[in-house]
Design a protein around this motif. Structure first.
Motif, PDB file in Angstrom:
ATOM      1  N   LYS A  96       0.435  -1.338   0.152  1.00  0.00           N
ATOM      2  CA  LYS A  96       0.009  -0.383   0.214  1.00  0.00           C
ATOM      3  C   LYS A  96       1.038   1.721   0.253  1.00  0.00           C
ATOM      4  N   PHE A  97       0.224   2.538  -0.931  1.00  0.00           N
ATOM      5  CA  PHE A  97       0.984   3.834  -0.182  1.00  0.00           C
ATOM      6  C   PHE A  97       0.265   4.796  -0.903  1.00  0.00           C
ATOM      7  N   THR A  98       0.148   5.498  -0.573  1.00  0.00           N
ATOM      8  CA  THR A  98      -0.227   7.587  -0.578  1.00  0.00           C
ATOM      9  C   THR A  98       0.818   7.996  -2.086  1.00  0.00           C
ATOM     10  N   ILE A  99       0.046   8.247  -2.688  1.00  0.00           N
ATOM     11  CA  ILE A  99       0.761   9.873  -3.497  1.00  0.00           C
ATOM     12  C   ILE A  99      -0.366  10.955  -3.763  1.00  0.00           C
ATOM     13  N   ASP A 155      -3.400 -10.024 -15.339  1.00  0.00           N
ATOM     14  CA  ASP A 155      -2.778 -11.451 -14.721  1.00  0.00           C
ATOM     15  C   ASP A 155      -1.933 -11.042 -13.276  1.00  0.00           C
ATOM     16  N   LYS A 156      -2.791 -12.319 -11.957  1.00  0.00           N
ATOM     17  CA  LYS A 156      -2.043 -12.036 -10.784  1.00  0.00           C
ATOM     18  C   LYS A 156      -1.909 -11.013 -10.384  1.00  0.00           C
ATOM     19  N   VAL A 157      -2.724  -9.729 -10.724  1.00  0.00           N
ATOM     20  CA  VAL A 157      -2.337  -8.210 -10.154  1.00  0.00           C
ATOM     21  C   VAL A 157      -3.883  -7.721 -10.076  1.00  0.00           C
ATOM     22  N   TRP A 158      -3.743  -7.882  -8.674  1.00  0.00           N
ATOM     23  CA  TRP A 158      -5.179  -6.798  -8.385  1.00  0.00           C
ATOM     24  C   TRP A 158      -4.927  -5.433  -7.301  1.00  0.00           C
ATOM     25  N   ASN A 159      -5.531  -4.449  -8.271  1.00  0.00           N
ATOM     26  CA  ASN A 159      -5.540  -2.885  -7.056  1.00  0.00           C
ATOM     27  C   ASN A 159      -6.616  -2.490  -7.180  1.00  0.00           C
ATOM     28  N   ARG A 160      -6.889  -2.056  -5.710  1.00  0.00           N
ATOM     29  CA  ARG A 160      -7.665  -1.222  -5.712  1.00  0.00           C
ATOM     30  C   ARG A 160      -7.098   0.605  -5.423  1.00  0.00           C
ATOM     31  N   PHE A 161      -7.563   1.352  -6.551  1.00  0.00           N
ATOM     32  CA  PHE A 161      -7.214   2.733  -6.622  1.00  0.00           C
ATOM     33  C   PHE A 161      -8.638   4.099  -5.911  1.00  0.00           C
ATOM     34  N   ASP A 211      -8.918  28.474  -5.964  1.00  0.00           N
ATOM     35  CA  ASP A 211      -9.454  28.348  -7.379  1.00  0.00           C
ATOM     36  C   ASP A 211      -8.936  27.922  -7.907  1.00  0.00           C
ATOM     37  N   ASN A 212      -7.795  28.166  -8.024  1.00  0.00           N
ATOM     38  CA  ASN A 212      -7.207  27.617  -9.670  1.00  0.00           C
ATOM     39  C   ASN A 212      -6.290  25.888 -10.033  1.00  0.00           C
ATOM     40  N   ALA A 213      -6.383  25.799  -8.058  1.00  0.00           N
ATOM     41  CA  ALA A 213      -5.333  24.765  -8.131  1.00  0.00           C
ATOM     42  C   ALA A 213      -6.503  23.271  -7.014  1.00  0.00           C
ATOM     43  N   THR A 214      -5.562  21.564  -7.288  1.00  0.00           N
ATOM     44  CA  THR A 214      -6.051  21.155  -7.119  1.00  0.00           C
ATOM     45  C   THR A 214      -5.739  20.573  -6.593  1.00  0.00           C
ATOM     46  N   ARG A 215      -5.648  19.564  -5.287  1.00  0.00           N
ATOM     47  CA  ARG A 215      -4.674  18.455  -5.205  1.00  0.00           C
ATOM     48  C   ARG A 215      -5.128  16.717  -5.307  1.00  0.00           C
ATOM     49  N   TRP A 216      -4.968  16.019  -6.307  1.00  0.00           N
ATOM     50  CA  TRP A 216      -4.695  14.812  -6.287  1.00  0.00           C
ATOM     51  C   TRP A 216      -4.059  13.832  -5.785  1.00  0.00           C
ATOM     52  N   ILE A 217      -5.330  12.821  -5.009  1.00  0.00           N
ATOM     53  CA  ILE A 217      -5.030  11.956  -3.646  1.00  0.00           C
ATOM     54  C   ILE A 217      -4.427  10.342  -3.781  1.00  0.00           C
ATOM     55  N   THR A 218      -4.124   9.894  -4.283  1.00  0.00           N
ATOM     56  CA  THR A 218      -3.898   8.493  -4.491  1.00  0.00           C
ATOM     57  C   THR A 218      -3.912   7.778  -3.321  1.00  0.00           C
ATOM     58  N   GLU A 219      -5.018   6.548  -3.149  1.00  0.00           N
ATOM     59  CA  GLU A 219      -4.537   5.587  -2.296  1.00  0.00           C
ATOM     60  C   GLU A 219      -3.943   4.099  -2.990  1.00  0.00           C
ATOM     61  N   ASN A 220      -3.320   3.563  -3.041  1.00  0.00           N
ATOM     62  CA  ASN A 220      -3.129   2.803  -3.653  1.00  0.00           C
ATOM     63  C   ASN A 220      -2.588   1.488  -2.777  1.00  0.00           C
ATOM     64  N   GLU A 221      -3.601  -0.269  -3.134  1.00  0.00           N
ATOM     65  CA  GLU A 221      -3.406  -1.472  -2.578  1.00  0.00           C
ATOM     66  C   GLU A 221      -3.498  -2.457  -3.937  1.00  0.00           C
ATOM     67  N   PHE A 222      -2.362  -2.596  -4.004  1.00  0.00           N
ATOM     68  CA  PHE A 222      -1.315  -4.141  -4.840  1.00  0.00           C
ATOM     69  C   PHE A 222      -1.734  -5.198  -4.096  1.00  0.00           C
ATOM     70  N   VAL A 223      -2.326  -6.107  -4.670  1.00  0.00           N
ATOM     71  CA  VAL A 223      -2.467  -8.056  -4.003  1.00  0.00           C
ATOM     72  C   VAL A 223      -2.222  -8.188  -4.964  1.00  0.00           C
ATOM     73  N   ARG A 265       4.930   2.319  -7.136  1.00  0.00           N
ATOM     74  CA  ARG A 265       5.138   4.154  -6.950  1.00  0.00           C
ATOM     75  C   ARG A 265       5.252   4.094  -8.227  1.00  0.00           C
ATOM     76  N   ARG A 266       6.658   4.507  -8.901  1.00  0.00           N
ATOM     77  CA  ARG A 266       6.930   4.937  -9.615  1.00  0.00           C
ATOM     78  C   ARG A 266       5.919   5.156 -11.126  1.00  0.00           C
ATOM     79  N   GLU A 267       5.531   4.319 -11.122  1.00  0.00           N
ATOM     80  CA  GLU A 267       5.086   4.059 -12.436  1.00  0.00           C
ATOM     81  C   GLU A 267       3.151   4.306 -12.185  1.00  0.00           C
TER      82      GLU A 267
END
Length: 145
Positions: free
Chosen positions: A2-5, A83-89, A98-110, A127-129
């Motif tokens: 698991k990781f967050t970006i 194939d053999k990879v599950w990812n919750r994104f 007004d002119n900026a948005t923070r995009w936060i992703t929580e990633n879980e790979f099994v 994480r790099r991908e």
């Protein structure tokens, strides 16, 4: 694994979410994505299932996307299966101003099978991908009108 970006996109949240929701434009910013085809339901809605055809190097890959929930403009949750990879994104979009948005992703790979062993050795590549795709989306939004 698991990781967050999180990244800041220099555009209003409504524009970020509108472009994020436009599945017809995914090939414009997702490197390697050849096609995105919804096979069940309406794109981006809870329960929708889509097939993503990806050209990664010389090997074409197929990935199944299932929308777990869509509470945009705040959150969007999908499950990717290959194939053999599950990812919750999980994607969260928070206005910075007004002119900026923070995009936060929580990633879980099994991973399973041999992929589980490979993933352990190359866990930083997941994480790099993810960061690469997020930066690509950022450039796409900031250069779009």
């Amino acid at each position: 694994m698991k990781f967050t970006i999180n990244i800041q996109i220099n555009a209003p949240r409504d524009r970020v979410v509108r472009l994020f929701s436009d599945t017809t434009r995914y090939t414009e910013w997702q490197e390697g994505l050849v096609s995105y085809t919804t096979i069940e339901g309406t794109p981006m809605t809870k329960g929708a299932i889509s097939i993503l055809n990806i050209q990664a190097g010389k090997q074409p890959q197929e990935m199944r996307e299932t929308v777990e929930s869509n509470e945009l403009p705040n959150t969007h949750v999908v499950i990717y299966e290959a194939d053999k990879v599950w990812n919750r994104f999980v994607s969260r979009f928070e206005p910075v101003h007004d002119n900026a948005t923070r995009w936060i992703t929580e990633n879980e790979f099994v991973c399973s099978g041999i992929v589980r062993i490979i993933a352990w050795f190359f866990s930083s590549s997941f994480r790099r991908e993810t960061e690469k795709h997020m930066q690509s989306f950022k450039r796409f939004v900031e250069s779009s009108s």
